[in-house]
Design a protein around this motif. Structure first.
Motif: not given
Length: 73
Positions: A1, A5, A9, A18, A28
């Motif tokens: 994850s 992530r 971002k 998370g 996530f």
């Protein structure tokens, strides 16, 4: 994850939470505060699918967003 992530971002300006405790690094979570307009939720779903494509996990074809729109219509 962590990889998805990071892409969400940095590339899509989408901050995703998370996992916690034993799920840290494994899942996530799409989090929000209050009411989220359909177009914003749709954008988040689309970004997740695009990030999966960036990671080579699945090819982007718009399925996630299409299903989201069918369910929320």
């Amino acid at each position: 994850s962590n990889a998805i992530r990071k892409i969400l971002k940095e590339k899509y300006d989408l901050n995703i939470a998370g996992g916690q405790d034993h799920l840290k690094g494994k899942i996530f979570r799409v989090n929000h505060m209050g009411l989220v307009a359909d177009y914003e939720a749709s954008w988040a779903v689309n970004a997740v699918e695009k990030a999966l494509d960036d990671l080579g996990i699945r090819s982007f074809d718009g399925t996630a967003n299409r299903v989201f729109m069918e369910i929320n219509s």
